[in-house]
Scaffold this motif. Structure first.
Motif, mmCIF file in Angstrom:
data_model
loop_
_atom_site.group_PDB
_atom_site.id
_atom_site.type_symbol
_atom_site.label_atom_id
_atom_site.label_comp_id
_atom_site.label_asym_id
_atom_site.label_seq_id
_atom_site.Cartn_x
_atom_site.Cartn_y
_atom_site.Cartn_z
ATOM 1 N N MET A 19 0.831 -1.203 0.000
ATOM 2 C CA MET A 19 0.000 0.000 0.000
ATOM 3 C C MET A 19 0.868 1.257 0.000
ATOM 4 O O MET A 19 0.583 2.214 -0.730
ATOM 5 C CB MET A 19 -0.960 0.001 1.195
ATOM 6 N N LEU A 20 1.924 1.252 0.806
ATOM 7 C CA LEU A 20 2.839 2.401 0.813
ATOM 8 C C LEU A 20 3.545 2.548 -0.529
ATOM 9 O O LEU A 20 3.781 3.669 -0.989
ATOM 10 C CB LEU A 20 3.888 2.246 1.913
ATOM 11 N N THR A 21 3.882 1.427 -1.151
ATOM 12 C CA THR A 21 4.526 1.487 -2.471
ATOM 13 C C THR A 21 3.590 2.160 -3.471
ATOM 14 O O THR A 21 4.008 3.041 -4.233
ATOM 15 C CB THR A 21 4.955 0.091 -2.947
ATOM 16 N N PHE A 22 2.318 1.772 -3.461
ATOM 17 C CA PHE A 22 1.341 2.454 -4.316
ATOM 18 C C PHE A 22 1.261 3.938 -3.969
ATOM 19 O O PHE A 22 1.348 4.793 -4.844
ATOM 20 C CB PHE A 22 -0.062 1.851 -4.142
ATOM 21 N N ALA A 23 1.088 4.245 -2.693
ATOM 22 C CA ALA A 23 0.849 5.623 -2.253
ATOM 23 C C ALA A 23 2.045 6.537 -2.471
ATOM 24 O O ALA A 23 1.880 7.697 -2.830
ATOM 25 C CB ALA A 23 0.457 5.631 -0.772
ATOM 26 N N HIS A 24 3.253 6.014 -2.266
ATOM 27 C CA HIS A 24 4.451 6.868 -2.320
ATOM 28 C C HIS A 24 5.159 6.863 -3.667
ATOM 29 O O HIS A 24 6.120 7.612 -3.840
ATOM 30 C CB HIS A 24 5.429 6.449 -1.220
ATOM 31 N N THR A 25 4.713 6.019 -4.607
ATOM 32 C CA THR A 25 5.395 5.980 -5.910
ATOM 33 C C THR A 25 4.457 6.168 -7.103
ATOM 34 O O THR A 25 4.922 6.482 -8.193
ATOM 35 C CB THR A 25 6.141 4.653 -6.123
ATOM 36 N N ARG A 103 -7.202 -7.414 -0.986
ATOM 37 C CA ARG A 103 -6.672 -6.873 0.271
ATOM 38 C C ARG A 103 -6.991 -5.386 0.398
ATOM 39 O O ARG A 103 -7.340 -4.906 1.470
ATOM 40 C CB ARG A 103 -5.155 -7.104 0.379
ATOM 41 N N LEU A 104 -6.887 -4.636 -0.685
ATOM 42 C CA LEU A 104 -7.241 -3.219 -0.658
ATOM 43 C C LEU A 104 -8.725 -3.046 -0.345
ATOM 44 O O LEU A 104 -9.108 -2.170 0.450
ATOM 45 C CB LEU A 104 -6.877 -2.534 -1.972
ATOM 46 N N LYS A 105 -9.557 -3.877 -0.952
ATOM 47 C CA LYS A 105 -10.999 -3.835 -0.678
ATOM 48 C C LYS A 105 -11.255 -4.116 0.798
ATOM 49 O O LYS A 105 -12.050 -3.434 1.448
ATOM 50 C CB LYS A 105 -11.730 -4.850 -1.558
ATOM 51 N N TYR A 106 -10.569 -5.108 1.341
ATOM 52 C CA TYR A 106 -10.703 -5.466 2.752
ATOM 53 C C TYR A 106 -10.373 -4.266 3.655
ATOM 54 O O TYR A 106 -11.151 -3.922 4.548
ATOM 55 C CB TYR A 106 -9.783 -6.655 3.076
ATOM 56 N N TYR A 107 -9.237 -3.624 3.418
ATOM 57 C CA TYR A 107 -8.844 -2.478 4.248
ATOM 58 C C TYR A 107 -9.758 -1.280 4.031
ATOM 59 O O TYR A 107 -10.029 -0.524 4.957
ATOM 60 C CB TYR A 107 -7.384 -2.091 4.004
ATOM 61 N N GLY A 108 -10.246 -1.110 2.818
ATOM 62 C CA GLY A 108 -11.188 -0.027 2.546
ATOM 63 C C GLY A 108 -12.476 -0.196 3.337
ATOM 64 O O GLY A 108 -13.011 0.765 3.895
ATOM 65 N N GLU A 109 -12.970 -1.433 3.399
ATOM 66 C CA GLU A 109 -14.185 -1.719 4.164
ATOM 67 C C GLU A 109 -13.908 -1.654 5.665
ATOM 68 O O GLU A 109 -14.715 -1.115 6.430
ATOM 69 C CB GLU A 109 -14.751 -3.081 3.767
ATOM 70 N N LEU A 110 -12.775 -2.192 6.095
ATOM 71 C CA LEU A 110 -12.407 -2.205 7.510
ATOM 72 C C LEU A 110 -12.337 -0.790 8.086
ATOM 73 O O LEU A 110 -12.791 -0.538 9.202
ATOM 74 C CB LEU A 110 -11.053 -2.915 7.688
ATOM 75 N N THR A 111 -11.771 0.125 7.312
ATOM 76 C CA THR A 111 -11.567 1.502 7.784
ATOM 77 C C THR A 111 -12.709 2.447 7.428
ATOM 78 O O THR A 111 -12.738 3.575 7.904
ATOM 79 C CB THR A 111 -10.264 2.088 7.194
ATOM 80 N N VAL A 119 -11.662 2.276 -3.582
ATOM 81 C CA VAL A 119 -10.364 1.815 -3.102
ATOM 82 C C VAL A 119 -9.864 0.727 -4.046
ATOM 83 O O VAL A 119 -10.402 -0.377 -4.087
ATOM 84 C CB VAL A 119 -10.462 1.274 -1.650
ATOM 85 N N ASN A 120 -8.858 1.079 -4.834
ATOM 86 C CA ASN A 120 -8.215 0.124 -5.737
ATOM 87 C C ASN A 120 -6.821 0.666 -6.072
ATOM 88 O O ASN A 120 -6.501 1.807 -5.752
ATOM 89 C CB ASN A 120 -9.069 -0.113 -6.994
ATOM 90 N N PHE A 124 -4.892 4.833 -5.890
ATOM 91 C CA PHE A 124 -3.625 5.260 -5.300
ATOM 92 C C PHE A 124 -2.813 6.043 -6.332
ATOM 93 O O PHE A 124 -2.204 7.054 -6.013
ATOM 94 C CB PHE A 124 -2.804 4.054 -4.821
ATOM 95 N N ARG A 125 -2.801 5.580 -7.573
ATOM 96 C CA ARG A 125 -2.033 6.233 -8.639
ATOM 97 C C ARG A 125 -2.576 7.641 -8.921
ATOM 98 O O ARG A 125 -1.816 8.602 -9.017
ATOM 99 C CB ARG A 125 -2.064 5.363 -9.891
ATOM 100 N N ARG A 126 -3.896 7.743 -9.028
ATOM 101 C CA ARG A 126 -4.507 9.063 -9.264
ATOM 102 C C ARG A 126 -4.230 10.013 -8.103
ATOM 103 O O ARG A 126 -3.915 11.184 -8.310
ATOM 104 C CB ARG A 126 -6.013 8.922 -9.486
#
Length: 176
Positions: A19-25, A103-111, A119-120, A124-126
């Motif tokens: 997730m950090l790799t997506f968010a930070h790159t 996994r992204l869907k899971y965390y999106g629903e969890l939070t 959440v996909n 993150f790229r956009r």
């Protein structure tokens, strides 16, 4: 969402790392799942060398301090295996696009984030592109970081709002 994974478990640390790799790159999903351990460099500030890019042009993306720390911890936890794929499952197999999306869907629903936004990986790229533009990153630097072949494609990622236009019109005319 980045605070949701339990980083005391392998899965949680792995999930935070991707997730950090997506968010930070701003990396693409296909680029992330094709990363190999040797595509990472932790020398100096560190970098990811994207070898298998969509447009077939390799690029180097510097690491943020947080991403460097998390990726180092993940690589250490991952250990040495028969293959060199960076992101793996608990069975030590290369992780699939579907697993990452789930996994992204899971965390999106969890939070509760998924109630507000999609959440996909592409979100993150956009978001990466938008935040870089808002922080004043040169558009040509952003093009290089994201691996876009043309500015036309890149501008689809970054909506320009009326306030941005109003603020921009006064810039560059000091003293004229």
């Amino acid at each position: 969402m980045l605070d949701a994974p339990d980083i005391t478990s392998f899965i949680g640390l792995r999930d935070l790392a991707f997730m950090l790799t997506f968010a930070h790159t701003g990396i693409r999903l296909s680029e992330l799942t094709s990363l190999r351990v040797q595509d990472l460099s932790f020398e100096d500030k560190g970098a990811i060398n994207v070898q298998r890019a969509k447009n077939r042009y390799a690029r180097r993306i510097p690491l943020t301090a947080r991403l460097r720390t998390v990726l180092k911890a993940y690589v250490e936890e991952r250990g040495v295996l028969d293959h060199d794929m960076l992101f793996i499952s608990v069975e030590n197999q290369p992780i699939t696009n579907r697993t990452i999306q789930d996994r992204l869907k899971y965390y999106g629903e969890l939070t509760g984030v998924s109630k507000e936004v999609t959440v996909n990986p592409h979100a993150f790229r956009r978001t990466f592109c938008r935040l870089k533009v808002e922080s004043g990153t040169n558009i040509f630097v952003l093009q290089r970081l994201t691996g876009h072949q043309s500015l036309e494609v890149l501008k689809r990622y970054v909506q320009i709002y009326g306030k941005d236009l109003e603020d921009a019109i006064e810039q560059g005319f000091d003293g004229i």
